[in-house]
Motif scaffolding. Sequence first.
Motif, PDB file in Angstrom:
ATOM      1  N   UNK A 133      19.867 -57.090 -75.428  1.00 41.20           N
ATOM      2  CA  UNK A 133      20.419 -58.192 -75.955  1.00 41.20           C
ATOM      3  C   UNK A 133      21.318 -58.874 -75.099  1.00 41.20           C
ATOM      4  N   UNK A 134      22.350 -57.842 -74.649  1.00 42.52           N
ATOM      5  CA  UNK A 134      23.505 -58.722 -73.802  1.00 42.52           C
ATOM      6  C   UNK A 134      22.949 -59.284 -72.522  1.00 42.52           C
ATOM      7  N   UNK A 135      22.080 -58.549 -72.033  1.00 41.21           N
ATOM      8  CA  UNK A 135      21.501 -59.226 -70.651  1.00 41.21           C
ATOM      9  C   UNK A 135      20.621 -60.570 -71.033  1.00 41.21           C
ATOM     10  N   UNK A 136      20.007 -60.675 -72.153  1.00 41.95           N
ATOM     11  CA  UNK A 136      19.323 -61.790 -72.484  1.00 41.95           C
ATOM     12  C   UNK A 136      20.480 -62.903 -72.712  1.00 41.95           C
ATOM     13  N   UNK A 137      21.523 -62.367 -73.372  1.00 39.74           N
ATOM     14  CA  UNK A 137      22.461 -63.384 -73.878  1.00 39.74           C
ATOM     15  C   UNK A 137      23.230 -64.026 -72.334  1.00 39.74           C
ATOM     16  N   UNK A 138      23.400 -63.033 -71.627  1.00 36.44           N
ATOM     17  CA  UNK A 138      23.920 -63.559 -70.102  1.00 36.44           C
ATOM     18  C   UNK A 138      23.204 -64.552 -69.273  1.00 36.44           C
ATOM     19  N   UNK A 139      21.694 -64.319 -69.678  1.00 31.08           N
ATOM     20  CA  UNK A 139      20.873 -65.156 -69.010  1.00 31.08           C
ATOM     21  C   UNK A 139      20.627 -66.555 -69.617  1.00 31.08           C
TER      22      UNK A 139
ATOM     23  N   UNK B  16      21.123 -70.332 -71.471  1.00 25.91           N
ATOM     24  CA  UNK B  16      22.029 -71.190 -70.856  1.00 25.91           C
ATOM     25  C   UNK B  16      23.252 -71.394 -71.431  1.00 25.91           C
ATOM     26  N   UNK B  17      23.590 -71.026 -72.863  1.00 28.33           N
ATOM     27  CA  UNK B  17      24.987 -70.893 -73.158  1.00 28.33           C
ATOM     28  C   UNK B  17      25.680 -69.699 -73.109  1.00 28.33           C
ATOM     29  N   UNK B  18      25.043 -68.704 -72.233  1.00 25.70           N
ATOM     30  CA  UNK B  18      25.810 -67.624 -72.024  1.00 25.70           C
ATOM     31  C   UNK B  18      26.410 -67.650 -70.584  1.00 25.70           C
TER      32      UNK B  18
END
Length: 113
Positions: free
Chosen positions: A102-108, A110-112
Motif C-alpha cells: 500500500x505504501x509503495x502504491x501511494x508513493x507511485x 500522482x498525489x503521493x
Amino acid sequence: MRHGSIPGSRGRVRPVTLLGDPVLHAACEEVTDFGPELARLVEDMFATMYAARGVGLAANQIGTALRVAGTGWFARCLQHEHDHLEGGLYVDRLRGWRRHRVLRQAARAPWGR
C-alpha cells in the motif's frame, strides 16, 4: 419518494486530505455546536464523498478536525471512519507485505509525489 433534499446536493466539494498529512493522525475534537456551521460541514462532507465515489468520510479527511463521520456500508465504514476520528488510518492496521504494498502504491500515485 424522498421528502427532502438529497444529502450533499447543497454542499461544496472540498479537497480530500491525503496520506502523509498530519491532520489524519490527530485525534478530532468533540462537536459542541450543532448549528448551521455543522450542517454546512455535513453537506460538504456528503458532496465530497459522492464526488470521490466514496462510501464514507470523516471530517478530518477534508481538513476539519471534528468528530463527524458519514457512512454508506454501515459496519465496515463506521469502523474505518472512527479510525480517522481517532487519528488513525487504514494503512496503520496493515502489517508486513500488505503495508509495504500500500505504501509503495501511494508513493507511485500522482498525489503521493
